[in-house]
Design a protein around this motif. Structure first.
Motif, PDB file in Angstrom:
ATOM      1  N   ALA A 128     -32.329  -0.665  53.319  1.00 52.00           N
ATOM      2  CA  ALA A 128     -31.211  -1.614  53.279  1.00 52.00           C
ATOM      3  C   ALA A 128     -30.739  -1.843  51.850  1.00 52.00           C
ATOM      4  CB  ALA A 128     -31.632  -2.936  53.925  1.00 52.00           C
ATOM      5  N   VAL A 129     -31.676  -2.047  50.940  1.00 54.70           N
ATOM      6  CA  VAL A 129     -31.318  -2.291  49.538  1.00 54.70           C
ATOM      7  C   VAL A 129     -30.610  -1.072  48.955  1.00 54.70           C
ATOM      8  CG1 VAL A 129     -32.250  -2.629  47.208  1.00 54.70           C
ATOM      9  CG2 VAL A 129     -33.127  -3.986  49.126  1.00 54.70           C
ATOM     10  N   PHE A 130     -31.154   0.118  49.201  1.00 48.67           N
ATOM     11  CA  PHE A 130     -30.551   1.337  48.656  1.00 48.67           C
ATOM     12  C   PHE A 130     -29.143   1.538  49.192  1.00 48.67           C
ATOM     13  CE2 PHE A 130     -29.441   5.814  48.830  1.00 48.67           C
ATOM     14  CZ  PHE A 130     -29.694   6.228  47.523  1.00 48.67           C
ATOM     15  N   VAL A 131     -28.970   1.424  50.497  1.00 49.57           N
ATOM     16  CA  VAL A 131     -27.666   1.667  51.125  1.00 49.57           C
ATOM     17  C   VAL A 131     -26.625   0.658  50.631  1.00 49.57           C
ATOM     18  CG1 VAL A 131     -26.402   1.532  53.312  1.00 49.57           C
ATOM     19  CG2 VAL A 131     -28.511   2.875  53.170  1.00 49.57           C
ATOM     20  N   LEU A 132     -26.990  -0.620  50.635  1.00 49.04           N
ATOM     21  CA  LEU A 132     -26.028  -1.647  50.230  1.00 49.04           C
ATOM     22  C   LEU A 132     -25.628  -1.491  48.763  1.00 49.04           C
ATOM     23  CD1 LEU A 132     -27.401  -4.843  52.019  1.00 49.04           C
ATOM     24  CD2 LEU A 132     -25.494  -3.386  52.711  1.00 49.04           C
ATOM     25  N   ARG A 133     -26.602  -1.149  47.923  1.00 55.56           N
ATOM     26  CA  ARG A 133     -26.310  -1.045  46.489  1.00 55.56           C
ATOM     27  C   ARG A 133     -25.593   0.260  46.142  1.00 55.56           C
ATOM     28  NH1 ARG A 133     -24.629  -3.834  42.477  1.00 55.56           N
ATOM     29  NH2 ARG A 133     -24.982  -2.797  40.490  1.00 55.56           N
ATOM     30  N   GLU A 134     -26.154   1.380  46.602  1.00 58.66           N
ATOM     31  CA  GLU A 134     -25.651   2.692  46.190  1.00 58.66           C
ATOM     32  C   GLU A 134     -24.368   3.091  46.920  1.00 58.66           C
ATOM     33  OE1 GLU A 134     -26.993   4.566  43.682  1.00 58.66           O
ATOM     34  OE2 GLU A 134     -28.254   2.805  43.345  1.00 58.66           O
ATOM     35  N   ALA A 135     -24.310   2.822  48.220  1.00 55.81           N
ATOM     36  CA  ALA A 135     -23.142   3.266  48.994  1.00 55.81           C
ATOM     37  C   ALA A 135     -22.022   2.226  48.986  1.00 55.81           C
ATOM     38  CB  ALA A 135     -23.554   3.584  50.423  1.00 55.81           C
ATOM     39  N   PHE A 136     -22.387   0.955  49.125  1.00 53.35           N
ATOM     40  CA  PHE A 136     -21.361  -0.069  49.321  1.00 53.35           C
ATOM     41  C   PHE A 136     -21.165  -0.977  48.107  1.00 53.35           C
ATOM     42  CE2 PHE A 136     -22.953   1.221  53.432  1.00 53.35           C
ATOM     43  CZ  PHE A 136     -21.787   1.500  54.120  1.00 53.35           C
ATOM     44  N   ASP A 137     -21.926  -0.736  47.029  1.00 53.75           N
ATOM     45  CA  ASP A 137     -21.752  -1.456  45.776  1.00 53.75           C
ATOM     46  C   ASP A 137     -21.820  -2.971  45.950  1.00 53.75           C
ATOM     47  OD1 ASP A 137     -21.458  -1.426  43.021  1.00 53.75           O
ATOM     48  OD2 ASP A 137     -19.282  -1.681  43.113  1.00 53.75           O
ATOM     49  N   VAL A 138     -22.731  -3.416  46.821  1.00 49.08           N
ATOM     50  CA  VAL A 138     -22.938  -4.850  47.029  1.00 49.08           C
ATOM     51  C   VAL A 138     -23.765  -5.374  45.858  1.00 49.08           C
ATOM     52  CG1 VAL A 138     -23.963  -6.593  48.557  1.00 49.08           C
ATOM     53  CG2 VAL A 138     -22.849  -4.563  49.528  1.00 49.08           C
ATOM     54  N   ASP A 139     -23.420  -6.568  45.341  1.00 45.78           N
ATOM     55  CA  ASP A 139     -24.157  -7.068  44.173  1.00 45.78           C
ATOM     56  C   ASP A 139     -25.553  -7.533  44.585  1.00 45.78           C
ATOM     57  OD1 ASP A 139     -24.193  -9.948  44.775  1.00 45.78           O
ATOM     58  OD2 ASP A 139     -22.058  -9.936  44.327  1.00 45.78           O
ATOM     59  N   TYR A 140     -26.438  -7.632  43.601  1.00 35.47           N
ATOM     60  CA  TYR A 140     -27.849  -7.911  43.872  1.00 35.47           C
ATOM     61  C   TYR A 140     -28.057  -9.268  44.547  1.00 35.47           C
ATOM     62  CZ  TYR A 140     -29.065  -3.821  41.074  1.00 35.47           C
ATOM     63  OH  TYR A 140     -29.184  -2.544  40.603  1.00 35.47           O
ATOM     64  N   ASP A 141     -27.258 -10.273  44.179  1.00 32.47           N
ATOM     65  CA  ASP A 141     -27.400 -11.592  44.792  1.00 32.47           C
ATOM     66  C   ASP A 141     -27.100 -11.530  46.289  1.00 32.47           C
ATOM     67  OD1 ASP A 141     -28.120 -12.668  42.386  1.00 32.47           O
ATOM     68  OD2 ASP A 141     -26.149 -13.546  41.944  1.00 32.47           O
ATOM     69  N   GLU A 142     -26.043 -10.796  46.655  1.00 36.30           N
ATOM     70  CA  GLU A 142     -25.684 -10.670  48.072  1.00 36.30           C
ATOM     71  C   GLU A 142     -26.758  -9.895  48.840  1.00 36.30           C
ATOM     72  OE1 GLU A 142     -23.657 -11.709  50.326  1.00 36.30           O
ATOM     73  OE2 GLU A 142     -22.643 -13.067  48.951  1.00 36.30           O
ATOM     74  N   ILE A 143     -27.259  -8.823  48.220  1.00 38.63           N
ATOM     75  CA  ILE A 143     -28.317  -8.044  48.883  1.00 38.63           C
ATOM     76  C   ILE A 143     -29.540  -8.925  49.085  1.00 38.63           C
ATOM     77  CG2 ILE A 143     -29.856  -6.051  48.714  1.00 38.63           C
ATOM     78  CD1 ILE A 143     -27.715  -4.690  46.989  1.00 38.63           C
ATOM     79  N   ALA A 144     -29.866  -9.738  48.073  1.00 37.09           N
ATOM     80  CA  ALA A 144     -31.018 -10.637  48.164  1.00 37.09           C
ATOM     81  C   ALA A 144     -30.879 -11.582  49.354  1.00 37.09           C
ATOM     82  CB  ALA A 144     -31.163 -11.424  46.864  1.00 37.09           C
TER      83      ALA A 144
END
Length: 302
Positions: A128-144
């Motif tokens: 989930a962290v990899f996909v959201l960050r690498e593919a969708f450029d979601v910021d770390y706070d949102e991923i958290a």
């Protein structure tokens, strides 16, 4: 008056959900590798979304992605048990994709069969962290917020997952044109059962993975080396009665082959191509995973 307000809120929720539906499906599909499960996640996301007070939502896209991620994570854990009981190798469900997916290099790579298989080696949270960050450029706070971890922990997970994926993903991005040329050579050799032709197009360390789901016959475990894979195709196809034909298609944003036996759909063959040769072949024969190859699926990172 209350009814009017409620109807207006539902309309606003519907408009937002529809606007981001393709994005949410792509998020769920990249997390799960299954279109059927992704659709179920979208249904669960919708049921939760309509109960949200939109006046308190600052960023509708981020909020919807968060709900979708949480529902997908729940499903990932139940899918783990299903995969453990799965007959033979498990492959992602192939999707017939629209032309714009292939034109978007970043999107095409993120949904490729080769990368989805690499993502299978991550834990649910890492994925989930990899996909959201690498593919969708979601910021770390949102991923958290989506994975119930601190931003600092998410940064560490993202770094670890990126290293893991980079060590296993294809080393080079191949253009659709290059991939088509290689697949055409493979197609000719496959249809004519030309052993040398297959050896010429397969990398020495090629790996074939087949998914029949216990419904159709498939190699029970991955087959390695060009010699073994080529002989298996020539010998195995020789045992089949009927005419085998393979035609070009675009699956998960990359050129692939749709295989027919006596005119009936037999399976989808996706490939990992590096250095002008096929290094990975993924043959999905499980009929339950072929329901989405009759119509294009819209995917997006935005």
């Amino acid at each position: 008056m209350t009814g009017d307000t409620s109807d207006h809120a539902t309309d606003a929720a519907t408009d937002a959900f529809v606007a981001y539906r393709n994005l949410l499906f792509t998020v769920a599909y990249e997390l799960l590798g299954s279109a059927a499960d992704a659709e179920d996640v979208l249904q669960e996301t919708w049921l939760r979304w309509v109960t949200v007070d939109l006046a308190r939502v600052r960023d509708q896209r981020a909020y919807l992605v968060r709900i979708t991620t949480r529902q997908a994570l729940n499903r990932l854990r139940t899918m783990k048990r299903r995969k453990e009981a799965y007959v033979g190798s498990w492959l992602p469900e192939p999707l017939l994709t629209t032309p714009d997916v292939a034109e978007d290099v970043e999107l095409a790579e993120s949904v490729s069969m080769a990368l989805l298989l690499v993502l299978e080696t991550l834990s649910p949270t890492e994925r989930a962290v990899f996909v959201l960050r690498e593919a969708f450029d979601v910021d770390y706070d949102e991923i958290a917020a989506a994975v119930d971890k601190s931003p600092a922990a998410v940064r560490q997970i993202a770094h670890r997952a990126r290293q893991h994926v980079d060590a296993r993903r294809p080393r080079q991005v191949v253009s659709p044109g290059e991939a088509r040329v290689v697949l055409e050579s493979f197609q000719r050799a496959l249809e004519t059962r030309d052993l040398q032709g297959l050896l010429d197009v397969l990398a020495p360390d090629v790996v074939l993975v087949g998914d029949g789901g216990g419904v159709k016959q498939a190699v029970p475990r991955p087959v390695s080396s060009a010699g073994k894979v080529a002989r298996m195709f020539v010998g195995g196809l020789g045992k089949l009665t009927g005419t085998i034909t393979a035609g070009p298609t675009v699956v998960n944003g990359s050129p692939a082959l749709v295989v027919h036996l006596d005119g009936e759909l037999d399976g989808i063959m996706a490939a990992r191509i590096e250095g002008g040769r096929i290094t990975g072949l993924y043959y999905v024969r499980n009929p339950e995973k072929l329901t989405r190859v009759g119509a294009e699926t819209a995917l997006t990172l935005r």
